[in-house]
Motif scaffolding. Structure first.
Motif, PDB file in Angstrom:
ATOM      1  N   ALA A 636      51.895 -29.328  46.996  1.00  0.00           N
ATOM      2  CA  ALA A 636      51.509 -30.541  47.737  1.00  0.00           C
ATOM      3  C   ALA A 636      50.158 -31.047  47.224  1.00  0.00           C
ATOM      4  N   PRO A 637      49.943 -32.370  47.298  1.00  0.00           N
ATOM      5  CA  PRO A 637      48.650 -32.914  46.855  1.00  0.00           C
ATOM      6  C   PRO A 637      47.511 -32.416  47.745  1.00  0.00           C
ATOM      7  N   VAL A 638      46.313 -32.316  47.174  1.00  0.00           N
ATOM      8  CA  VAL A 638      45.138 -31.892  47.937  1.00  0.00           C
ATOM      9  C   VAL A 638      43.929 -32.709  47.490  1.00  0.00           C
ATOM     10  N   THR A 639      42.907 -32.691  48.349  1.00  0.00           N
ATOM     11  CA  THR A 639      41.643 -33.316  47.968  1.00  0.00           C
ATOM     12  C   THR A 639      40.577 -32.230  47.934  1.00  0.00           C
ATOM     13  N   VAL A 640      39.769 -32.251  46.898  1.00  0.00           N
ATOM     14  CA  VAL A 640      38.743 -31.218  46.720  1.00  0.00           C
ATOM     15  C   VAL A 640      37.368 -31.877  46.756  1.00  0.00           C
ATOM     16  N   ALA A 641      36.494 -31.343  47.609  1.00  0.00           N
ATOM     17  CA  ALA A 641      35.118 -31.859  47.660  1.00  0.00           C
ATOM     18  C   ALA A 641      34.327 -31.287  46.491  1.00  0.00           C
ATOM     19  N   VAL A 642      33.730 -32.166  45.702  1.00  0.00           N
ATOM     20  CA  VAL A 642      32.906 -31.736  44.562  1.00  0.00           C
ATOM     21  C   VAL A 642      31.586 -32.500  44.625  1.00  0.00           C
ATOM     22  N   PRO A 643      30.515 -31.802  44.943  1.00  0.00           N
ATOM     23  CA  PRO A 643      29.235 -32.506  45.053  1.00  0.00           C
ATOM     24  C   PRO A 643      28.854 -33.193  43.740  1.00  0.00           C
ATOM     25  N   GLY A 644      28.274 -34.386  43.850  1.00  0.00           N
ATOM     26  CA  GLY A 644      27.754 -35.087  42.667  1.00  0.00           C
ATOM     27  C   GLY A 644      28.785 -36.006  42.029  1.00  0.00           C
ATOM     28  N   VAL A 659      37.696 -35.187  44.632  1.00  0.00           N
ATOM     29  CA  VAL A 659      38.726 -35.523  43.645  1.00  0.00           C
ATOM     30  C   VAL A 659      40.094 -35.184  44.238  1.00  0.00           C
ATOM     31  N   ALA A 660      41.049 -36.098  44.009  1.00  0.00           N
ATOM     32  CA  ALA A 660      42.406 -35.883  44.515  1.00  0.00           C
ATOM     33  C   ALA A 660      43.245 -35.245  43.417  1.00  0.00           C
ATOM     34  N   LEU A 661      43.925 -34.174  43.779  1.00  0.00           N
ATOM     35  CA  LEU A 661      44.806 -33.502  42.819  1.00  0.00           C
ATOM     36  C   LEU A 661      46.235 -33.595  43.338  1.00  0.00           C
ATOM     37  N   GLY A 662      47.129 -34.110  42.512  1.00  0.00           N
ATOM     38  CA  GLY A 662      48.529 -34.189  42.920  1.00  0.00           C
ATOM     39  C   GLY A 662      49.170 -32.813  42.887  1.00  0.00           C
TER      40      GLY A 662
END
Ligand code: GLA
Length: 671
Positions: A636-644, A659-662
């Motif tokens: 399933a797609p997810v969103t990852v918090a990446v500072p900067g 960043v959104a990862l499919g």
């Protein structure tokens, strides 16, 4: 016979030998095994057209071509290979040229049956498959050297040639008469006297004392349990025989092309070769990797382990020699890779240090043993989904190459692994046969991976001073030198975590007094190790705060600083986990989440922190050089918090904050 060196010790010529960089020349190698002797030559034109379209930079040629190159003893048939190398060069595709010695032609076995290996029951392994050679056979070695010599002489100056690939997945055993004679020679070199051999093998019991070297045999079929020290030595011997085959061919090609690197491909976590010793003899360490795509998360875990091990053996960039573009054909049910998975696993290899991502094979066979094994160009052809994805991977790798080739994967943790310990522990008549060392390596590595802690592997006698934390899933056999090394590591401020049944045996598989080395018992705070209590499959043991599996131990502690006790049952109140200073001992296998949190805590105390905080569970994060790889192994797609703010090199777009990862998606972020 070669004299053993310290495992992993560099080759004497190190520093002068070429490396993978001499073959990649700034590109990531992308391609695969190319076996075009299966096709009419007109098809080759189509092959190179599509290779160009897919961004293929490298192919491995000639792996199984011996019968084509030497159709009759002493004859040479190089014309087709001349044309092939010219064609590939004209199309900008580099060539990794293989010596064809993994599959001798039928005439070799017919004329020289002593070249064929025999199993422990005396059965011959005939031609008709492959790998039907005895590594101890002087006749085999002579013929292998001759074809290697002529191949190297002919193509040494061919401009397409970038690297040598010796043999393929060395993996044979031979219990025949010539192997027996070679085994005796090997043992004489190791032990010098028959008395020393009898002592090392413990032959005083069971009436096994040898009165003559002539009676010493490989571990052939016996009525009852075999001598475990004999089995251990036979595994050492076999690894060394195969290594002699490798180094003999390596030395031939090196004489012709000292400027080109030499490799041979390991099977993933394969028991038959002491890969630390082997890697030290290679210019490029390469591996074949076939995780089952049926379970993408488990496949990613297996991949990560093998990749970390290979990178550690290479001490730098390594080569993924083979993977499958989709399904294999040797499992019970062979699942294809779902959309995106081939790309994701290719990027995972790059993240964990590969500078070459190659597949078996370029074009799918229409005949023969692996006609159902997928290829970059499958039966569905260029319109097929697999080939379309291959093109995408080629484009991704071309984009990444300038940023990634030659860069390092930093790791603050080392997991220890040793083949000799594996060979000693993986035998009949042990406390439990319900699991093997690979299960433990996977469990411990999984815990670290899921905690987003990047790890190397190391040999127990390696210099460990560069790591803040050293993890021992299990080292049943530890040499005195290895024990000294571990003690010195902790003394100098390192943190050590050891799993159960470690430090039990010495180098001859002799149980150490007390059932565990006394210095290690002192290190961990163990006064008496009363009994091992292995568990049945599926059986668990309760501990304070978690559940243990596979194993438990009845330990009487000696002043540990901290313990986690067993709860209930036979071991109620006794320590399941002990800590003394910076040394931890874990006497069961905690269930995955518990092992993960234990290691997260221990790593944090040792000053090692996850690559990124707050990652979704299906996302793997790895740093390589200045890049951050984010890989979504979930469906399933997810969103990852990446500072900067970063640039995603795969899309060329800017990424700020998240960043959104499919599904099976990836991002490669550059600050
Ligand atoms: C191994 C071998 C290849 C091929 C593949 C696919 O990795 O090296 O020759 O047989 O497996 O099964």
């Amino acid at each position: 016979m070669s004299t053993p060196r310290t495992p992993g010790a560099p080759r004497p010529t190190d520093g002068q030998r070429p490396t993978l960089a001499d073959a990649t020349r700034g590109r990531l190698l992308f391609g695969g095994d190319y076996n075009p002797e299966q096709w009419p030559e007109q098809v080759w034109q189509d092959d190179v057209r599509l290779m160009r379209e897919a961004g293929v930079t490298s192919v491995t040629v000639g792996v199984f071509s011996w019968s084509r190159l030497e159709p009759r003893p002493g004859e040479r048939n190089f014309g087709w290979l001349d044309r092939l190398l010219d064609l590939l060069h004209d199309n900008g595709v580099g060539v990794v040229l293989a010596t064809p010695t993994a599959s001798p032609p039928p005439w070799l076995g017919r004329l020289h049956p002593e070249t064929l290996p025999r199993d422990a029951d005396g059965h011959v392994e005939w031609w008709g498959g492959r790998q039907h050679f005895s590594p101890s056979s002087t006749t085999y070695r002579r013929h292998a050297a001759a074809i290697t010599e002529d191949l190297a002489a002919r193509y040494a100056r061919h401009p397409a040639l970038t690297m040598w690939h010796i043999n393929n997945e060395y993996c044979t055993y031979d219990h025949g008469d010539e192997a027996a004679a070679a085994f005796r020679r090997w043992l004489r070199e190791r032990y010098r006297t028959l008395d020393a051999l009898n002592d090392a093998w413990g032959t005083a019991f069971w009436g096994q004392e040898h009165d003559s070297w002539d009676g010493v045999l490989p571990p052939r079929r016996t009525h009852y349990l075999k001598n475990p020290a004999q089995v251990l030595d036979f595994r050492r011997f076999t690894s060394d025989m195969l290594l002699e085959c490798f180094t003999a061919e390596r030395d031939i090609v090196t004489r012709h092309t000292p400027h080109l690197p030499v490799t041979t491909n390991f099977m993933p976590l394969w028991e038959g070769q002491d890969a630390w010793r082997w890697a030290a003899e290679e210019d490029v360490v390469s591996v074949d990797l076939y995780p089952d795509p049926r379970d993408p998360l488990a496949g990613a875990r297996h991949g990560a382990l093998v990749q970390d091990l290979t990178r550690s053996q290479a001490r730098g960039p390594w080569m993924l020699m083979e993977q499958a573009a989709s399904a294999v054909n040797w499992r019970g049910v062979n699942h294809p890779k779902p959309r995106g998975l081939n790309r994701l696993w290719s990027l995972q290899a790059v993240a964990r240090g590969a500078d070459a991502v190659c597949s078996f094979q370029w074009r799918q066979s229409r005949q023969g043993a692996e006609k159902f094994h997928s290829a970059m160009l499958g039966h569905a052809g260029e319109r097929g989904r697999t080939f379309q994805e291959v093109k995408r991977i080629g484009a991704d790798l071309a984009r990444l190459a300038p940023h990634v080739t030659g860069t390092a994967v930093p790791a603050g943790i080392a997991v220890l692994h040793d083949w000799h310990s594996w060979w000693a522990s993986d035998q009949e008549a042990r406390p439990s046969t319900r699991f093997g060392l690979p299960d433990l390596l996977h469990a411990w590595h999984r815990a670290l991976m899921e905690a987003h802690l990047t790890t190397d592997f190391a040999h127990p006698e390696h210099d460990l001073s560069g790591y803040r934390l050293v993890v021992v899933p299990q080292l049943y056999l530890l040499t005195d030198a290895a024990i000294d090394n571990l003690l010195a590591y902790v003394r100098r401020g390192g943190t050590l975590v050891s799993g159960f049944h470690t430090g039990v045996a010495d180098r001859d598989d002799r149980i150490r007094p007390g059932g565990m080395d006394a210095r290690l018992r002192e290190l961990f705070g163990i006064r008496v190790l009363h009994e091992w209590w292995p568990l049945e499959t599926g059986e668990t043991v309760a501990c304070a705060g978690f559940t243990g599996t596979l194993w438990s131990e009845e330990i009487e502690p000696a002043d540990p600083d901290e313990t986690i006790p067993y709860e209930g049952g036979e071991l109620d109140g006794l320590p399941a986990v002990l800590r003394r200073g910076r040394a931890w001992y874990v006497s069961t296998l905690p269930e995955p989440a518990a092992l993960r949190s234990l290691l997260t805590r221990i790593a944090a105390d040792a000053g090692v922190h996850p690559v990124l905080a707050g990652l979704p569970p299906t996302v793997e994060a790895v740093r390589r050089g200045e890049l951050l790889f984010l890989l979504n192994h979930g469906g399933a797609p997810v969103t990852v918090a990446v500072p900067g703010t970063h640039t995603d090199l795969l899309t060329g777009t800017a990424v700020t904050g998240e960043v959104a990862l499919g599904r099976h998606g990836a991002a490669v972020l550059r600050p």
